[in-house]
Design a protein around this motif. Structure first.
Motif, PDB file in Angstrom:
ATOM      1  N   VAL A  39     -16.134 -35.253  48.785  1.00  0.00           N
ATOM      2  CA  VAL A  39     -14.690 -35.434  48.994  1.00  0.00           C
ATOM      3  C   VAL A  39     -13.899 -34.545  48.039  1.00  0.00           C
ATOM      4  CG1 VAL A  39     -12.785 -37.082  48.804  1.00  0.00           C
ATOM      5  CG2 VAL A  39     -14.869 -37.737  50.018  1.00  0.00           C
ATOM      6  N   ILE A  71     -13.917 -31.047  49.206  1.00  0.00           N
ATOM      7  CA  ILE A  71     -13.005 -30.893  50.356  1.00  0.00           C
ATOM      8  C   ILE A  71     -11.564 -30.791  49.854  1.00  0.00           C
ATOM      9  CG2 ILE A  71     -12.019 -32.113  52.355  1.00  0.00           C
ATOM     10  CD1 ILE A  71     -14.885 -33.233  52.887  1.00  0.00           C
ATOM     11  N   GLN A  72     -11.189 -31.724  48.971  1.00  0.00           N
ATOM     12  CA  GLN A  72      -9.802 -31.757  48.459  1.00  0.00           C
ATOM     13  C   GLN A  72      -9.464 -30.470  47.694  1.00  0.00           C
ATOM     14  OE1 GLN A  72      -8.354 -34.101  49.929  1.00  0.00           O
ATOM     15  NE2 GLN A  72      -8.559 -36.132  49.036  1.00  0.00           N
ATOM     16  N   ASN A  87     -10.734 -27.597  48.341  1.00  0.00           N
ATOM     17  CA  ASN A  87     -11.017 -26.471  49.235  1.00  0.00           C
ATOM     18  C   ASN A  87     -12.178 -25.595  48.749  1.00  0.00           C
ATOM     19  OD1 ASN A  87     -10.290 -25.313  51.769  1.00  0.00           O
ATOM     20  ND2 ASN A  87      -9.423 -23.567  50.684  1.00  0.00           N
ATOM     21  N   GLY A  88     -13.219 -26.267  48.267  1.00  0.00           N
ATOM     22  CA  GLY A  88     -14.432 -25.555  47.868  1.00  0.00           C
ATOM     23  C   GLY A  88     -14.365 -24.847  46.527  1.00  0.00           C
ATOM     24  N   ILE A 137     -20.507 -34.209  56.802  1.00  0.00           N
ATOM     25  CA  ILE A 137     -19.351 -33.613  56.104  1.00  0.00           C
ATOM     26  C   ILE A 137     -18.236 -33.320  57.110  1.00  0.00           C
ATOM     27  CG2 ILE A 137     -18.541 -31.551  54.852  1.00  0.00           C
ATOM     28  CD1 ILE A 137     -21.291 -31.615  53.358  1.00  0.00           C
ATOM     29  N   LEU A 172     -14.402 -34.582  57.006  1.00  0.00           N
ATOM     30  CA  LEU A 172     -13.267 -33.655  57.176  1.00  0.00           C
ATOM     31  C   LEU A 172     -12.298 -34.162  58.238  1.00  0.00           C
ATOM     32  CD1 LEU A 172     -15.149 -30.275  56.895  1.00  0.00           C
ATOM     33  CD2 LEU A 172     -13.046 -30.775  55.645  1.00  0.00           C
ATOM     34  N   LYS A 228      -8.600 -32.830  57.438  1.00  0.00           N
ATOM     35  CA  LYS A 228      -8.666 -31.562  56.704  1.00  0.00           C
ATOM     36  C   LYS A 228      -9.461 -30.556  57.528  1.00  0.00           C
ATOM     37  CE  LYS A 228      -7.170 -32.937  52.465  1.00  0.00           C
ATOM     38  NZ  LYS A 228      -6.048 -32.355  51.751  1.00  0.00           N
ATOM     39  N   ASP A 229      -9.209 -29.308  57.216  1.00  0.00           N
ATOM     40  CA  ASP A 229      -9.908 -28.237  57.899  1.00  0.00           C
ATOM     41  C   ASP A 229     -10.375 -27.228  56.866  1.00  0.00           C
ATOM     42  OD1 ASP A 229     -10.853 -27.378  60.247  1.00  0.00           O
ATOM     43  OD2 ASP A 229      -8.955 -26.658  61.082  1.00  0.00           O
ATOM     44  N   VAL A 230     -11.607 -26.773  56.967  1.00  0.00           N
ATOM     45  CA  VAL A 230     -12.057 -25.704  56.067  1.00  0.00           C
ATOM     46  C   VAL A 230     -12.789 -24.661  56.913  1.00  0.00           C
ATOM     47  CG1 VAL A 230     -12.301 -27.176  54.007  1.00  0.00           C
ATOM     48  CG2 VAL A 230     -14.277 -26.854  55.513  1.00  0.00           C
ATOM     49  N   LEU A 254     -17.251 -24.525  54.040  1.00  0.00           N
ATOM     50  CA  LEU A 254     -18.174 -25.573  54.485  1.00  0.00           C
ATOM     51  C   LEU A 254     -19.574 -25.331  53.914  1.00  0.00           C
ATOM     52  CD1 LEU A 254     -18.628 -28.113  56.212  1.00  0.00           C
ATOM     53  CD2 LEU A 254     -19.063 -26.635  58.169  1.00  0.00           C
ATOM     54  N   ILE A 265     -19.574 -26.141  50.259  1.00  0.00           N
ATOM     55  CA  ILE A 265     -19.613 -27.596  50.049  1.00  0.00           C
ATOM     56  C   ILE A 265     -21.050 -28.097  50.227  1.00  0.00           C
ATOM     57  CG2 ILE A 265     -18.840 -29.855  50.925  1.00  0.00           C
ATOM     58  CD1 ILE A 265     -16.141 -28.465  51.675  1.00  0.00           C
TER      59      ILE A 265
END
Length: 307
Positions: free
Chosen positions: A66, A69-70, A72-73, A216, A220, A225-227, A232, A235
């Motif tokens: 998490v 993700i928050q 952004n890697g 994961i 997301l 959220k989007d990465v 990804l 992560i």
């Protein structure tokens, strides 16, 4: 020899300082009990994310996913502090000098939004403000046998935990719910029921091991959220067991020095599915299975015990 005896005595004393006390039928640490009124009245914010688990079910792993993700890697941002400080452990309170003192509540209250918070509380003991604010919650469940093995080793290495006794004795305590945070069976079932009424993403440790990318992506989506693919993959790499085991900001070697003895058993031990087979005797397994069947008869929950 006298020195060894003294060490042994100190260890026993350290263990005896934190007693288990029942809170509405759930065994909790005495300091948690003593601050319960404040925990119960905790003011959740609408953008809080709560990560809830039974102890040793993949909590730290989920927290790291998490956070990645928050952020952004961004690995450096994720190493801004230890897991223990980044994500306040809501009900956990250790009194004492500043070197050991910890208050999840105080840490959370002082933290700017959005907060990622952690709890091991069963669903009925979660502060009501989380429901009132319609907070998102991620719950992770792990199969009972592997959870038990991991919890046993955690008790062995953590002097703040009650003495586990022998493997046989601890297994008995686990089956009867006479362990910290109570019955595993009630815990996983209670949260499973709650997911139909609240914004809860219910994940399984075994699914996360089997296909981390898929799980994961679920997280997301839940977090809206989007990465991109690069992030990804980052992560996936940085939240793998092997990488996290070597990360001092996630493997608990920086916190609890003198309380957690990683030479007895590392905090991040195996992170595997099916390790229970190395511990259960045929007789124990039969007894456990029969008891499990009775306790889980009233739920649609199904766990994998091997991959």
């Amino acid at each position: 020899m006298a020195l060894d005896k003294m060490k042994d005595l100190n260890l026993k004393e350290a263990r005896l300082q934190l007693q288990l006390v029942e809170l509405e039928g759930i065994p909790v640490m005495e300091p948690t009990y003593s601050t319960w009124d404040r925990v119960w009245k905790f003011k959740a914010r609408p953008d809080d994310l709560l990560i809830a688990t039974y102890a040793k079910a993949g909590t730290t792993w989920t927290q790291e996913i998490v956070d990645m993700i928050q952020q952004n890697g961004d690995v450096e941002k994720c190493r801004r502090d230890t897991t223990y400080k980044r994500h306040p452990f809501l009900e956990w309170y250790i009194p004492g000098p500043s070197s050991v003192r910890y208050s999840g509540l105080e840490l959370a209250e002082a933290m700017p939004s959005p907060r990622i918070l952690k709890t091991h509380l069963p669903v009925q003991l979660v502060p009501p403000s989380f429901w009132e604010q319609n907070c998102k919650i991620i719950y992770v469940a792990r199969n009972a046998k592997d959870n038990l093995v991991s919890y046993y080793h955690f008790h062995r290495m953590n002097k703040a935990m009650p003495e586990p006794g022998t493997w046989e004795e601890f297994m008995e305590k686990f089956m009867t719910g006479k362990v910290l945070w109570g019955s595993w069976y009630d815990h996983v079932k209670g949260w499973w029921k709650a997911k139909d009424k609240h914004r809860i993403l219910y994940l399984f440790f075994e699914d996360m091991k089997e296909n981390p990318k898929r799980e994961i992506l679920k997280i997301l989506k839940f977090l809206e959220k989007d990465v991109n693919e690069d992030v990804l993959n980052k992560i996936l790499f940085y939240t793998s067991f092997e990488t996290m085991k070597e990360n001092p900001m996630a493997n608990y070697t920086r916190d609890f020095q003198g309380i957690m003895d990683h030479s007895i058993s590392p905090f991040m031990r195996k992170g595997a599915v099916g390790d229970w087979k190395n511990y259960f005797t045929v007789t124990q397994n039969k007894k456990f299975d029969e008891d499990y069947k009775k306790k889980m008869a009233d739920t649609s929950l199904v766990f994998q015990t091997e991959l």
